[in-house]
Motif scaffolding. Sequence first.
Motif: not given
Length: 297
Positions: A17-25, A150-156, A291-297
Amino acid sequence: MGRRRFKRAGLAGRFQPAKVYGRIGPLEVRLARKRGEIRRAQRLRYQVFYEEMSATPDALAILSRRDEDAFDGVFDHLLVVDRGNENDGRRWRRAKVVGTYRVLRQEVADLYDGFYTQGEYDIAPLLKAKSPDYSFVELGRSCVLKPYRNKRTLELLWQGVWSYVREHGADVMIGCASFPGINPEAHALALSYLQHYALAPEEWRVRAHEHLRVDMNMMPRDAVDVRAALKALPPLIKGYLRVGAYVGDGAVIDHQFGTTDVFVIMPVEAIKARYFDHFGAPDALVAQVQGEFAPLN
């Protein structure tokens, strides 16, 4: 650098399954797990490097409209995807790749033909001096689609890189970052700033191969306007320096990509503490997200 043939070592998660490291929107950072995802990253790289910037494509790149080389089969590929267009209410669509990094662990590089950056910089003495106490990971081919810069993409993207580094227990990040164009004199102020204010300590210093090396010491230290120099730095290089990175000795002109490259060394132990507060401490466990997300704090 000439093409080299490798067995395919990347796609670490192609049967998982996809290894997801973070999500924003709607944006998500994850590891590529299918060849099709790598091809989409290569198309993004072509769009940015060849169509928007000044890289010179060969015949294969022109035909495929992808930026690819033999190292793509060895690197893991971090992707930022926009999932907002996956379902428009009428039909399913593939998530759009809007940002990418490729990352190579030392243990994988050692199995094949080393790191990509050794074609421009003499990194062997550093690797030897720091072995076996430090493990390295190489970053490269970073790009983001223009509307998403933008900052959001670069942070991700950084969240993905940092999570990958922590997951694999890497101690040092290395790679090349670029100034646009092949005239180093056009960047005399910024390059001189790097020479006088950001040069790696001797124990971490890497030197460009002599036949490629361009001296960055173009202006004396007291002639460097620090504020103007920081403004002149490309955003990626400026971001690395803010985190705590150093640069190597000498710049290198990359004629294929139409850039002037500098070598970046980022020991984890040198990263400023405030970034650990935001992205997580080095010894923190990385969530294996499905299926869940790792928040950026």
